[in-house]
Design a protein around this motif. Sequence first.
Motif, PDB file in Angstrom:
ATOM      1  N   ILE A 227       0.730  -1.367   0.124  1.00  0.00           N
ATOM      2  CA  ILE A 227      -0.225  -0.133  -0.023  1.00  0.00           C
ATOM      3  C   ILE A 227       1.135   1.166  -0.231  1.00  0.00           C
ATOM      4  O   ILE A 227       0.491   2.249  -0.742  1.00  0.00           O
ATOM      5  CB  ILE A 227      -0.863   0.028   1.192  1.00  0.00           C
ATOM      6  CG1 ILE A 227      -1.902  -0.994   0.972  1.00  0.00           C
ATOM      7  CG2 ILE A 227      -1.735   1.245   1.610  1.00  0.00           C
ATOM      8  CD1 ILE A 227      -2.872  -1.259   2.299  1.00  0.00           C
ATOM      9  N   GLN A 228       1.886   1.074   0.727  1.00  0.00           N
ATOM     10  CA  GLN A 228       2.667   2.389   1.009  1.00  0.00           C
ATOM     11  C   GLN A 228       3.497   2.820  -0.635  1.00  0.00           C
ATOM     12  O   GLN A 228       3.486   3.963  -0.934  1.00  0.00           O
ATOM     13  CB  GLN A 228       3.667   2.308   2.066  1.00  0.00           C
ATOM     14  CG  GLN A 228       3.371   2.257   3.202  1.00  0.00           C
ATOM     15  CD  GLN A 228       4.212   2.153   4.525  1.00  0.00           C
ATOM     16  OE1 GLN A 228       5.395   1.602   4.150  1.00  0.00           O
ATOM     17  NE2 GLN A 228       3.751   2.593   5.751  1.00  0.00           N
ATOM     18  N   GLU A 229       3.867   1.667  -1.115  1.00  0.00           N
ATOM     19  CA  GLU A 229       4.397   1.557  -2.590  1.00  0.00           C
ATOM     20  C   GLU A 229       3.325   2.335  -3.416  1.00  0.00           C
ATOM     21  O   GLU A 229       3.871   2.947  -4.042  1.00  0.00           O
ATOM     22  CB  GLU A 229       4.739   0.172  -3.091  1.00  0.00           C
ATOM     23  CG  GLU A 229       6.214  -0.398  -2.363  1.00  0.00           C
ATOM     24  CD  GLU A 229       7.351   0.393  -2.692  1.00  0.00           C
ATOM     25  OE1 GLU A 229       7.404   1.138  -3.749  1.00  0.00           O
ATOM     26  OE2 GLU A 229       8.245   0.352  -1.923  1.00  0.00           O
ATOM     27  N   LEU A 231       1.152   4.345  -2.667  1.00  0.00           N
ATOM     28  CA  LEU A 231       0.763   5.743  -2.349  1.00  0.00           C
ATOM     29  C   LEU A 231       1.835   6.563  -2.779  1.00  0.00           C
ATOM     30  O   LEU A 231       1.722   7.804  -2.657  1.00  0.00           O
ATOM     31  CB  LEU A 231       0.297   5.735  -0.708  1.00  0.00           C
ATOM     32  CG  LEU A 231      -1.009   5.098  -0.202  1.00  0.00           C
ATOM     33  CD1 LEU A 231      -0.775   5.065   1.482  1.00  0.00           C
ATOM     34  CD2 LEU A 231      -2.027   5.604  -0.882  1.00  0.00           C
ATOM     35  N   GLY A 232       3.196   5.979  -2.767  1.00  0.00           N
ATOM     36  CA  GLY A 232       4.361   6.782  -2.705  1.00  0.00           C
ATOM     37  C   GLY A 232       4.812   7.482  -1.404  1.00  0.00           C
ATOM     38  O   GLY A 232       5.602   8.525  -1.533  1.00  0.00           O
ATOM     39  N   PHE A 233       3.968   7.094  -0.376  1.00  0.00           N
ATOM     40  CA  PHE A 233       4.460   7.772   1.146  1.00  0.00           C
ATOM     41  C   PHE A 233       4.965   6.656   2.176  1.00  0.00           C
ATOM     42  O   PHE A 233       3.965   5.658   2.145  1.00  0.00           O
ATOM     43  CB  PHE A 233       3.451   8.815   1.391  1.00  0.00           C
ATOM     44  CG  PHE A 233       3.292  10.209   0.742  1.00  0.00           C
ATOM     45  CD1 PHE A 233       4.227  11.095   0.993  1.00  0.00           C
ATOM     46  CD2 PHE A 233       2.445  10.248  -0.107  1.00  0.00           C
ATOM     47  CE1 PHE A 233       4.217  12.170   0.091  1.00  0.00           C
ATOM     48  CE2 PHE A 233       2.266  11.383  -1.086  1.00  0.00           C
ATOM     49  CZ  PHE A 233       3.050  12.436  -0.861  1.00  0.00           C
ATOM     50  N   GLU A 234       5.600   6.816   3.104  1.00  0.00           N
ATOM     51  CA  GLU A 234       5.475   6.249   4.197  1.00  0.00           C
ATOM     52  C   GLU A 234       4.573   6.477   5.166  1.00  0.00           C
ATOM     53  O   GLU A 234       4.677   6.972   6.155  1.00  0.00           O
ATOM     54  CB  GLU A 234       7.245   6.082   4.849  1.00  0.00           C
ATOM     55  CG  GLU A 234       7.243   5.061   5.677  1.00  0.00           C
ATOM     56  CD  GLU A 234       8.739   5.112   6.231  1.00  0.00           C
ATOM     57  OE1 GLU A 234       9.108   4.512   7.119  1.00  0.00           O
ATOM     58  OE2 GLU A 234       9.756   5.818   5.680  1.00  0.00           O
ATOM     59  N   ASP A 235       3.396   6.150   4.920  1.00  0.00           N
ATOM     60  CA  ASP A 235       2.099   6.436   6.198  1.00  0.00           C
ATOM     61  C   ASP A 235       2.181   5.393   6.872  1.00  0.00           C
ATOM     62  O   ASP A 235       1.760   4.263   6.612  1.00  0.00           O
ATOM     63  CB  ASP A 235       1.176   6.684   4.885  1.00  0.00           C
ATOM     64  CG  ASP A 235      -0.222   7.113   6.028  1.00  0.00           C
ATOM     65  OD1 ASP A 235      -0.116   7.071   7.164  1.00  0.00           O
ATOM     66  OD2 ASP A 235      -1.250   7.622   5.311  1.00  0.00           O
TER      67      ASP A 235
END
Length: 477
Positions: A227-229, A231-235
């Motif tokens: 999911i983070q990949e 999103l492009g963010f380390e959420d």
Amino acid sequence: MRTLNRNTAGILMKQPVKVLQFGEGNFLRGFVDWMIDVLNEQTNFNGSVHIVQPLEFGIVHLLEQQEGLYHVLLNGIQHGKETQVTRLISCVEGVTNPYKNYNAYLELAENPDLEFVISNTTEAGIAFDAADKSMEKLPASFPGKLTALLYRRYQHFNGATDKGLNIIPCELIEKNGEELKAAILQYAKHWNLPQEFSTWINVHNTFCNTLVDRIVPGFPKENIKEIQEELGFEDNLVVKAEPFHLWVIEAPTQVQTAFPTDKAGLDVKFVEDLTPYRTRKVRILNGAHTALVPVAYLAGLRTVREAVEDPKAGKFIREAIFEEITPTLDLSKEELEQFANDVIERFQNPFIRHELITIALNSVSKYKVRVLPSVLEYINRKNELPQRLLHALAALILFYKGEYNGEVIPLNDTPEVLSFFENVWQSDNAQEVTQAVLAKTDFWGTDLTQIEGLVELVTQQLEVLQQAEKREETTQV
């Protein structure tokens, strides 16, 4: 992968804090804050949220690290089609941990833009605690904390009539707004605060009873890296939720005007009395769950989705809902059928795995609260017995034998309930078992054997289930 903050996300504009939120958990972030984010986008609400950590240990530090930003992933079925929608939530402006800085918490009351207090501090959170002796130090209870904050606001604005707040609790108890107000007034008396403050609470603050409905599984730890990949963010605060949402609020028109969810296409109903909606949810959504569990489990199914999509179990629960539950309710046919259809879609959600055995927790008390009222009202209105809901009762009785088709059922209930069924199932006579269970007034609040034909019908259904079990055992041999 980028760190998630307002600079990396390109969100630099801030809005005035209109909402003080007690609770940083998945539900409020995936339900209330998601709605406020939509409000900001679709209307002129123009307000942000400041989150207060209501318990000593929480996750506001993670929100602080991400500057209030996180993603909500809505996964489910809508109008018969799978849907997946991702939203970056940007309405959370700041966080406060009152256990670290009590005075900073009290200073939040001095904000002239503040209009709402929203909370979700668990069902046990709205309670008076006499151990909170004063406001000199941080009160332990949520109502105590809120009383201290409201008193600071009352003092700071000299009791101004236009500085009262709209207080909207989301805790899952009946009359949650009224219960919270009562606890605050009890603290005002306990702490010997001026009568004028209690009058200000009573007259110039609005406490709303509410009903909330959305399944929020929360942080998707099982596939967070993927999911983070995407999103492009380390959420580290991603929240998964279903698309369905419903918020019913008992409130005067000025609250709806200040919180214009109708202009944002959100399913928020402002009503004079939410009782019919609570009854609808308990009877249809929760009642269907409870009726389905033993029937589907004995049929070898293990999840809600499997059960609803199974030809026999699916047909059973649809007929139970549309033919035996909704006819006992007083909302319009259109509203009831729409909600019922939404419930079926929610049960079919491929992104949420609902284990039947988990829902089976305390099934006897759940049947009493969620299903039995439909049974009794059906008899009252139709002058006949509801076949499917009573088939579910027969299945429940057999389920509580704790063993079916050679397999142990991991029952989870109070020792008293389990002990009763262990004793009653010493008999192999279906009528004796049924008679004993239905006569157990501790379970049902009434003697069900007094209802004409009920013992006979449930016994017959129990015998059918036992015969099916014997056939399965014979086949396996």
